[in-house]
Design a protein around this motif. Structure first.
Motif, mmCIF file in Angstrom:
data_model
loop_
_atom_site.group_PDB
_atom_site.id
_atom_site.type_symbol
_atom_site.label_atom_id
_atom_site.label_comp_id
_atom_site.label_asym_id
_atom_site.label_seq_id
_atom_site.Cartn_x
_atom_site.Cartn_y
_atom_site.Cartn_z
ATOM 1 N N VAL A 92 36.387 47.869 56.724
ATOM 2 C CA VAL A 92 37.519 48.723 56.362
ATOM 3 C C VAL A 92 37.408 50.048 57.109
ATOM 4 C CG1 VAL A 92 37.726 47.686 54.064
ATOM 5 C CG2 VAL A 92 36.428 49.783 54.344
ATOM 6 N N ARG A 110 33.752 45.145 49.625
ATOM 7 C CA ARG A 110 34.252 43.781 49.863
ATOM 8 C C ARG A 110 34.919 43.218 48.616
ATOM 9 N NH1 ARG A 110 28.987 41.846 53.248
ATOM 10 N NH2 ARG A 110 29.593 42.743 55.248
ATOM 11 N N GLN A 146 38.264 44.811 48.217
ATOM 12 C CA GLN A 146 39.183 44.174 49.163
ATOM 13 C C GLN A 146 39.674 42.826 48.634
ATOM 14 O OE1 GLN A 146 40.391 45.180 52.498
ATOM 15 N NE2 GLN A 146 40.018 46.970 51.226
ATOM 16 N N GLN A 147 38.814 42.077 47.975
ATOM 17 C CA GLN A 147 39.239 40.797 47.394
ATOM 18 C C GLN A 147 40.288 41.015 46.305
ATOM 19 O OE1 GLN A 147 35.401 39.142 46.261
ATOM 20 N NE2 GLN A 147 35.580 37.618 47.884
ATOM 21 N N PHE A 155 42.339 43.562 46.132
ATOM 22 C CA PHE A 155 43.567 43.985 46.807
ATOM 23 C C PHE A 155 44.257 42.790 47.466
ATOM 24 C CE2 PHE A 155 42.202 48.691 47.525
ATOM 25 C CZ PHE A 155 42.432 48.951 46.190
ATOM 26 N N ALA A 156 43.485 41.902 48.075
ATOM 27 C CA ALA A 156 44.065 40.709 48.708
ATOM 28 C C ALA A 156 44.746 39.820 47.668
ATOM 29 C CB ALA A 156 42.987 39.924 49.449
ATOM 30 N N ALA A 157 44.273 39.872 46.430
ATOM 31 C CA ALA A 157 44.880 39.095 45.345
ATOM 32 C C ALA A 157 46.071 39.819 44.732
ATOM 33 C CB ALA A 157 43.830 38.815 44.261
ATOM 34 N N GLY A 158 46.415 40.994 45.272
ATOM 35 C CA GLY A 158 47.575 41.726 44.783
ATOM 36 C C GLY A 158 47.312 42.620 43.595
ATOM 37 N N SER A 209 45.032 49.300 42.609
ATOM 38 C CA SER A 209 43.791 50.054 42.430
ATOM 39 C C SER A 209 43.571 50.484 40.981
ATOM 40 C CB SER A 209 43.744 51.268 43.362
ATOM 41 O OG SER A 209 44.831 52.122 43.129
#
Length: 148
Positions: free
Chosen positions: A12, A47, A50-51, A53-56, A59
């Motif tokens: 990142v 990491r 990030q997972q 965030f990738a799952a929507g 924060s």
């Protein structure tokens, strides 16, 4: 570990790391010179963030979930939060599908215009000019006579 090292190892940007810190998702110590330093565990934590965030997962929700992640034990509330996020994402997907379908209809209309959707294709598209101010319908004797 310095911020650039964490960024490189976790994939990142340093800007993202600063954002995570602002959101309370990541903590850093400060050197006497004001530079951030992170523990080795920060790479794995980033990491994981990030997972999420990738799952929507936004924060604010990730922040809610982190205590359980750190404890290594999920609570019924965690599952409720995750289910609520799934429902939110499913609703957003339905909204996007409806928007896509509406756009498909607009594309079809643009490719195959009809008088119903395109005023320029209606008969008459406009009325012939009559200096007297009276409207003359297309095909009427006056319109036919003036056309000749």
């Amino acid at each position: 570990m310095r911020i650039g090292d964490v960024a490189e190892r976790s994939g990142v940007s340093t800007r993202a790391l600063r954002y995570y810190e602002e959101q309370g998702l990541l903590t850093a110590e400060r050197t006497p010179g004001g530079q951030r330093t992170y523990p080795e565990s920060a790479v794995e934590r980033v990491r994981l963030i990030q997972q999420f965030f990738a799952a929507g997962v936004p924060s604010r929700t990730v922040l809610q979930l982190m205590p359980c992640v750190e404890a290594g034990q999920a609570t019924p509330e965690v599952f409720q939060v995750l289910e609520a996020e799934r429902e939110r994402i499913t609703a957003a997907m339905a909204d996007l599908a409806a928007a896509r379908d509406a756009l498909d209809r607009m594309i079809d209309i643009a490719n195959h215009p009809t008088p119903e959707h395109c005023p320029a294709l209606r008969e008459p598209a406009w009325s012939p000019y009559d200096p007297s101010g009276a409207t003359v319908a297309a095909g009427s004797p006056v319109a036919t006579a003036s056309a000749g």
